[in-house]
Write a protein that holds these residues in place. Structure first.
Motif, PDB file in Angstrom:
ATOM      1  N   GLU A  24       3.246  -7.833  -2.399  1.00 28.65           N
ATOM      2  CA  GLU A  24       3.244  -7.939  -0.863  1.00 28.65           C
ATOM      3  C   GLU A  24       2.188  -6.581  -0.381  1.00 28.65           C
ATOM      4  O   GLU A  24       2.570  -6.271   0.577  1.00 28.65           O
ATOM      5  CB  GLU A  24       4.556  -7.619  -0.213  1.00 28.65           C
ATOM      6  CG  GLU A  24       5.500  -8.706  -0.509  1.00 28.65           C
ATOM      7  CD  GLU A  24       6.767  -8.401  -0.111  1.00 28.65           C
ATOM      8  OE1 GLU A  24       7.392  -9.152   0.949  1.00 28.65           O
ATOM      9  OE2 GLU A  24       7.528  -7.478  -0.301  1.00 28.65           O
ATOM     10  N   ALA A  25       1.253  -6.638  -0.955  1.00 25.08           N
ATOM     11  CA  ALA A  25       0.097  -5.593  -0.702  1.00 25.08           C
ATOM     12  C   ALA A  25      -0.371  -5.818   0.559  1.00 25.08           C
ATOM     13  O   ALA A  25      -0.528  -4.404   0.988  1.00 25.08           O
ATOM     14  CB  ALA A  25      -0.816  -5.714  -1.985  1.00 25.08           C
ATOM     15  N   GLN A  26      -0.262  -6.672   1.232  1.00 20.24           N
ATOM     16  CA  GLN A  26      -0.915  -6.794   2.537  1.00 20.24           C
ATOM     17  C   GLN A  26      -0.057  -5.991   3.349  1.00 20.24           C
ATOM     18  O   GLN A  26      -0.486  -5.774   4.901  1.00 20.24           O
ATOM     19  CB  GLN A  26      -0.976  -8.225   3.065  1.00 20.24           C
ATOM     20  CG  GLN A  26       0.243  -8.926   3.506  1.00 20.24           C
ATOM     21  CD  GLN A  26       1.166  -9.467   2.130  1.00 20.24           C
ATOM     22  OE1 GLN A  26       0.613  -9.429   1.125  1.00 20.24           O
ATOM     23  NE2 GLN A  26       2.288 -10.070   2.325  1.00 20.24           N
ATOM     24  N   ASP A  27       1.282  -5.465   3.090  1.00 21.13           N
ATOM     25  CA  ASP A  27       2.082  -4.949   4.057  1.00 21.13           C
ATOM     26  C   ASP A  27       1.957  -3.262   4.110  1.00 21.13           C
ATOM     27  O   ASP A  27       2.645  -2.700   4.908  1.00 21.13           O
ATOM     28  CB  ASP A  27       3.404  -5.034   3.597  1.00 21.13           C
ATOM     29  CG  ASP A  27       3.928  -6.522   4.111  1.00 21.13           C
ATOM     30  OD1 ASP A  27       3.346  -7.094   4.735  1.00 21.13           O
ATOM     31  OD2 ASP A  27       4.847  -7.186   3.475  1.00 21.13           O
ATOM     32  N   PHE A  28       1.104  -2.831   3.098  1.00 19.94           N
ATOM     33  CA  PHE A  28       1.052  -1.343   3.014  1.00 19.94           C
ATOM     34  C   PHE A  28      -0.296  -0.900   3.796  1.00 19.94           C
ATOM     35  O   PHE A  28      -1.294  -1.578   3.718  1.00 19.94           O
ATOM     36  CB  PHE A  28       1.093  -1.085   1.493  1.00 19.94           C
ATOM     37  CG  PHE A  28       2.265  -1.413   1.015  1.00 19.94           C
ATOM     38  CD1 PHE A  28       3.571  -0.641   1.360  1.00 19.94           C
ATOM     39  CD2 PHE A  28       2.657  -2.476   0.164  1.00 19.94           C
ATOM     40  CE1 PHE A  28       4.741  -1.252   0.875  1.00 19.94           C
ATOM     41  CE2 PHE A  28       3.717  -2.883  -0.544  1.00 19.94           C
ATOM     42  CZ  PHE A  28       4.971  -2.230  -0.116  1.00 19.94           C
ATOM     43  N   GLY A  29      -0.338   0.483   4.091  1.00 17.69           N
ATOM     44  CA  GLY A  29      -1.510   1.088   4.367  1.00 17.69           C
ATOM     45  C   GLY A  29      -2.188   1.693   3.410  1.00 17.69           C
ATOM     46  O   GLY A  29      -1.751   2.099   2.355  1.00 17.69           O
ATOM     47  N   PRO A  30      -3.676   2.145   3.753  1.00 13.56           N
ATOM     48  CA  PRO A  30      -4.447   2.852   2.766  1.00 13.56           C
ATOM     49  C   PRO A  30      -3.835   4.064   2.023  1.00 13.56           C
ATOM     50  O   PRO A  30      -3.893   4.358   0.944  1.00 13.56           O
ATOM     51  CB  PRO A  30      -5.364   3.376   3.626  1.00 13.56           C
ATOM     52  CG  PRO A  30      -5.728   2.145   4.634  1.00 13.56           C
ATOM     53  CD  PRO A  30      -4.161   2.040   5.048  1.00 13.56           C
ATOM     54  N   ALA A  31      -2.906   4.803   2.691  1.00 14.34           N
ATOM     55  CA  ALA A  31      -2.378   6.151   2.303  1.00 14.34           C
ATOM     56  C   ALA A  31      -1.277   5.627   1.166  1.00 14.34           C
ATOM     57  O   ALA A  31      -1.307   6.557   0.299  1.00 14.34           O
ATOM     58  CB  ALA A  31      -1.671   6.933   3.297  1.00 14.34           C
ATOM     59  N   PHE A  32      -0.707   4.507   1.192  1.00 17.50           N
ATOM     60  CA  PHE A  32       0.210   4.280   0.159  1.00 17.50           C
ATOM     61  C   PHE A  32      -0.456   3.879  -0.891  1.00 17.50           C
ATOM     62  O   PHE A  32      -0.087   4.183  -1.972  1.00 17.50           O
ATOM     63  CB  PHE A  32       1.199   3.048   0.758  1.00 17.50           C
ATOM     64  CG  PHE A  32       2.185   2.340  -0.335  1.00 17.50           C
ATOM     65  CD1 PHE A  32       3.324   3.141  -0.379  1.00 17.50           C
ATOM     66  CD2 PHE A  32       1.703   1.319  -1.222  1.00 17.50           C
ATOM     67  CE1 PHE A  32       4.035   2.907  -1.576  1.00 17.50           C
ATOM     68  CE2 PHE A  32       2.682   1.090  -2.031  1.00 17.50           C
ATOM     69  CZ  PHE A  32       3.720   1.609  -2.167  1.00 17.50           C
ATOM     70  N   TYR A  33      -1.517   3.386  -1.018  1.00 19.30           N
ATOM     71  CA  TYR A  33      -2.439   2.903  -2.022  1.00 19.30           C
ATOM     72  C   TYR A  33      -2.922   4.060  -2.719  1.00 19.30           C
ATOM     73  O   TYR A  33      -2.985   4.197  -4.053  1.00 19.30           O
ATOM     74  CB  TYR A  33      -3.678   2.038  -1.630  1.00 19.30           C
ATOM     75  CG  TYR A  33      -3.239   0.729  -1.430  1.00 19.30           C
ATOM     76  CD1 TYR A  33      -3.350  -0.433  -2.369  1.00 19.30           C
ATOM     77  CD2 TYR A  33      -2.874   0.251  -0.350  1.00 19.30           C
ATOM     78  CE1 TYR A  33      -3.135  -1.822  -2.034  1.00 19.30           C
ATOM     79  CE2 TYR A  33      -2.563  -1.014   0.060  1.00 19.30           C
ATOM     80  CZ  TYR A  33      -2.708  -2.052  -0.658  1.00 19.30           C
ATOM     81  OH  TYR A  33      -2.547  -3.313  -0.514  1.00 19.30           O
ATOM     82  N   ARG A  34      -3.583   5.056  -2.017  1.00 18.50           N
ATOM     83  CA  ARG A  34      -4.026   6.270  -2.365  1.00 18.50           C
ATOM     84  C   ARG A  34      -2.961   6.975  -3.105  1.00 18.50           C
ATOM     85  O   ARG A  34      -3.056   7.768  -4.151  1.00 18.50           O
ATOM     86  CB  ARG A  34      -4.817   6.968  -1.295  1.00 18.50           C
ATOM     87  CG  ARG A  34      -6.205   6.501  -0.904  1.00 18.50           C
ATOM     88  CD  ARG A  34      -6.922   7.179  -0.095  1.00 18.50           C
ATOM     89  NE  ARG A  34      -6.298   7.556   1.302  1.00 18.50           N
ATOM     90  CZ  ARG A  34      -6.379   6.977   2.329  1.00 18.50           C
ATOM     91  NH1 ARG A  34      -7.047   5.792   2.329  1.00 18.50           N
ATOM     92  NH2 ARG A  34      -6.136   7.230   3.567  1.00 18.50           N
ATOM     93  N   MET A  35      -1.813   7.206  -2.709  1.00 20.85           N
ATOM     94  CA  MET A  35      -0.676   7.910  -3.270  1.00 20.85           C
ATOM     95  C   MET A  35      -0.402   7.191  -4.699  1.00 20.85           C
ATOM     96  O   MET A  35      -0.267   8.107  -5.770  1.00 20.85           O
ATOM     97  CB  MET A  35       0.570   7.705  -2.389  1.00 20.85           C
ATOM     98  CG  MET A  35       1.819   8.515  -2.992  1.00 20.85           C
ATOM     99  SD  MET A  35       3.263   8.145  -2.049  1.00 20.85           S
ATOM    100  CE  MET A  35       3.493   6.350  -2.954  1.00 20.85           C
ATOM    101  N   CYS A  36      -0.260   5.727  -4.741  1.00 21.16           N
ATOM    102  CA  CYS A  36      -0.184   5.243  -5.959  1.00 21.16           C
ATOM    103  C   CYS A  36      -1.161   5.557  -6.955  1.00 21.16           C
ATOM    104  O   CYS A  36      -0.954   6.072  -8.015  1.00 21.16           O
ATOM    105  CB  CYS A  36      -0.039   3.705  -5.502  1.00 21.16           C
ATOM    106  SG  CYS A  36       1.495   3.439  -4.703  1.00 21.16           S
TER     107      CYS A  36
END
Length: 761
Positions: A390-402
């Motif tokens: 469900e990656a469409q539900d997350f913002g850029p900062a969540f990805y960068r944190m991961c």
């Protein structure tokens, strides 16, 4: 099976060579890859499939390697190959038990024998394949590409209990002939080979049952038709792209874009199981947005892992974590408190923020992840791989944190469908997430391939879950293609439409605002079997009502009919309520919570009368938020809870709410433009409709004069045609601030064999 049929490229079996992972193995050198390339050539010419580092291996034994190469060939049978890269001068004593190699010992013969026995047991464990050894050969091979037959014979080694292939055998023609000679006279029936192929890629785990339902067993009930679709007609069969995604272990980030119903969650679960099985020492996190998916994701990962591991459960190094988590003080006993954001924050000795359900996840979670990134503390590298569903539900900062929480080579893998987001418009592209350096080079480049070859980006165009009529209606209503005031948001490029399975007819151009656009959906990309068994438009119905009581009564009557007359199980029925959860302004109609309670009461009243059951229906938020379904109950939910789940029969309630665009404003200042806000509302309609695996009924309060209900009628008229074609005016690019964003690194079409040629030369 005839040789002529072996080369039939139109056969229903995907012909391919699957590289699960490139890795260094003891005694192999380059030999495994060289033999792999020869094996691949057979899959290009014949009815065959080959796997490189196949993810089956015997449990608890001395051989820690997966089979180097597993080949399933229609004219040969099952072949397991182990490769060795040493030369003749390096070999001392040779026996069936061990070989002396430069003062070390190697055991290629018992290794390949045990691997063959294991793969055979997986294959013949299915009733329809128990007799496979009577039709196809079972061959264990030790491949020695650095040694000639003459060199071997001159060394006077004893006869061995496996086939040995030498340098001269490991060329395209001789390789096949050597295997044919070893196989003898075999004949694998077509259906048996198809089932063996399906068993090899765990495709049978995706179907409700492994045994097909016969045509004569069919009745006219929805239950019978649904069982037939889910079983004998392969509702959940994996296609070539799905299998590539599910088996590959990428040496870096990877993104997967798929339409609704393409199997993203299932394939991501398989990928997690493969990675965990092959690399049990890796710490892997599987994360997602919709908490009610805990049930589905945990079950699916466990099924795949047990199939790989002879019945073992996944170990503690594979963590299934909701994206943010909860404070244990506010968590029920039957709920999961841990979450990815929370785990990372705790490791940093930062008190995690409490992110409430009402915040809708994305804005507050993204800002709190940004706080972690911008703090004066480094994010610890906790994981070897993170998979985001469900990656469409997350913002850029969540990805960068991961990304920062990963050890090299940063295996961040995400799957998305931008049409299913409930909180924003743009797709999670690498450029948007990770940005560019001063020279305009992307920080994370996901174009092309990794060594393997493993594609960095995939697109999944086929929709298996949702019938074509319903999927087309969901796209049309979600984009507002038949809205009187004009399109809300849409694709404005022919290749982008193609990437989600549609064809823009010749002569149509988006370059000219107001020109007529005509699109249709390719039948082969919506292969749902129910579509061919009913009349056009029969799977999608609608009704309009005077008030909430009338709507609830209609849904209740239909639900009871589904159970009593259509023989559906209550867990095969879902009611999805669209609209805001709650608000003070009653002028826009009943809030979602009010509607859900009225529908549950109406269903239970009817069930008490018809079935002597006054608790048939339940609201999804009752009990654990980590579970969606409850045995013996019909589930009523909002789109935020329903997303990621599916049912045979789906009722969408509150359709009149889609005409309004100020839901977010009822709670907070969202900062979104009118069009951006309205897209969120439209996406709720898309998500609700695409929960259906069979039938969908849309309900709303009002009449044909209601804006959105009028759209429903127009769309239904189109999909009720034998060959539906959507017709709408090309929107102005200047007005399309809500245009769906497509990342240019995502391929527009499925992988073609020609794309990979350079990697096998």
């Amino acid at each position: 099976m005839s040789k002529s049929k072996s080369g039939d490229a139109t056969s229903p079996i995907a012909l391919d060579f699957y590289v699960i992972e490139r890795m260094d193995k003891r005694f192999r050198g380059d030999s495994q890859w060289e033999v792999g390339k020869i094996s691949r050539q057979l899959t290009q010419q014949d009815w065959a499939v080959a796997y490189y580092n196949y993810p089956f291996r015997p449990a608890r034994n001395e051989f820690d390697n997966s089979p180097d190469i597993v080949l399933l060939h229609a004219d040969i049978g099952l072949v397991v190959i182990t490769c060795r890269g040493y030369g003749i001068d390096e070999i001392g004593r040779v026996t069936n038990e061990d070989w002396e190699i430069n003062d070390e010992y190697d055991r290629p013969v018992p290794e390949v024998q045990e691997q063959l026995a294991h793969v055979q047991s997986q294959l013949t464990g299915v009733a329809d394949l128990m007799n496979f050894p009577q039709h196809g050969a079972l061959i264990g091979v030790v491949a020695l590409p650095e040694i000639t037959r003459e060199e071997w014979d001159n060394s006077n080694y004893p006869d061995l209990n496996v086939e040995i292939l030498f340098e001269e055998d490991l060329k395209n023609g001789p390789f096949k002939e050597a295997l044919l000679d070893a196989a003898g006279n075999v004949s694998i029936p077509d259906q048996m080979f198809k089932k063996a192929r399906k068993r090899m890629n765990q495709g049978d785990l995706l179907s409700a049952e492994r045994d097909p339902i016969r045509e004569e067993q069919l009745s006219h009930t929805r239950s019978s038709q649904y069982r037939a679709a889910a079983r004998g007609f392969e509702l959940h069969e994996q296609d070539k792209v799905q299998e590539q995604i599910g088996l590959h272990i990428p040496p870096g980030p990877q993104q997967i874009r798929g339409v609704a119903g393409s199997g993203k969650t299932t394939i991501m679960a398989k990928k997690a199981a493969v990675m965990h099985y092959k690399r049990e020492d890796w710490k892997i996190a599987f994360t997602f947005n919709t908490r009610s998916l805990y049930q589905t994701i945990g079950k699916t990962i466990t099924e795949f892992y047990r199939d790989f591991s002879n019945g073992e459960d996944p170990g503690p190094n594979l963590e299934i974590l909701h994206a943010w988590g909860k404070n244990p003080d506010f968590t029920a006993e039957n709920e999961q408190a841990r979450g990815l954001y929370r785990e990372i924050a705790m490791e940093m000795n930062v008190k995690p923020y409490r992110i409430t359900h009402e915040s809708l996840g994305f804005p507050s979670l993204n800002s709190h992840c940004a706080d972690l990134i911008n703090s004066n503390k480094d994010i610890p590298e906790l994981y070897d791989a993170i998979l985001i569903d469900e990656a469409q539900d997350f913002g850029p900062a969540f990805y960068r944190m991961c990304y920062e929480a990963l050890r090299e080579p940063k295996r961040l893998i995400w799957a998305y469908d931008e049409a299913q987001t409930l909180n924003k418009l743009s797709a999670p592209s690498p450029k948007l997430i990770f940005g560019e350096d001063d020279a305009k080079n992307r920080s994370v480049d996901l174009s092309g391939f990794y060594e393997g070859p493993v594609r960095k980006s995939f697109v999944m165009r086929q929709s298996y879950r949702t019938p074509r009529d319903i999927l087309m209606a969901a796209h049309a209503l979600g984009m507002g293609l038949y809205r009187d005031e004009g399109v809300v948001h849409t694709l404005t490029d022919k290749t982008d439409w193609d990437s989600i399975g549609y064809t823009v007819q010749d002569g149509c151009s988006f370059a000219e605002t107001g020109s007529e656009i005509r699109i249709s959906r390719n039948r082969e990309l919506s292969p749902h079997p129910l579509q061919s068994r009913v009349d056009p438009g029969e799977l999608l119905t609608y009704s309009f009502h005077d008030d909430l009581s009338d709507e609830a009564q209609t849904i209740a009557e239909n639900v009871i009919r589904d159970i009593v007359d259509e023989d559906l199980d209550p867990t095969q029925i879902m009611v999805v309520c669209v609209g805001p959860k709650d608000y003070a302004d009653s002028s826009i109609g009943p809030a979602r919570n009010v509607r859900a309670k009225r529908i549950v009461n109406a269903i239970n009243t009817h069930a008490d009368q018809k079935l002597n059951n006054d608790s048939l229906a339940r609201i999804a938020t009752e009990g654990s938020r980590d579970e969606f379904w409850k045995e013996g109950h019909v589930t009523v939910a909002g789109t935020d809870r329903a997303k990621g789940n599916e049912a045979a029969s789906v009722y969408v309630a509150g359709a009149e709410q889609i005409a309004f665009s100020n839901w977010e404003e009822a709670h907070s200042e969202s900062g979104l433009t009118w069009r951006e806000n309205y897209v969120q509302v439209r996406n709720e309609a898309f998500v609700a409709l695409t929960r259906s695996e069979g039938w969908c009924h849309i309900c709303g309060i009002g009449d044909i004069s209601s804006p959105f209900l009028k759209e429903i009628v127009k769309v239904d008229d189109v999909i009720s045609q034998e060959n539906p074609v959507f017709v709408f005016d090309a929107p102005s690019p200047k007005e399309m601030t809500g245009e769906i964003t497509i990342d240019e690194t995502v391929p527009k079409y499925e992988v073609h064999q020609g794309d990979l040629t350079e990697y096998f030369d």
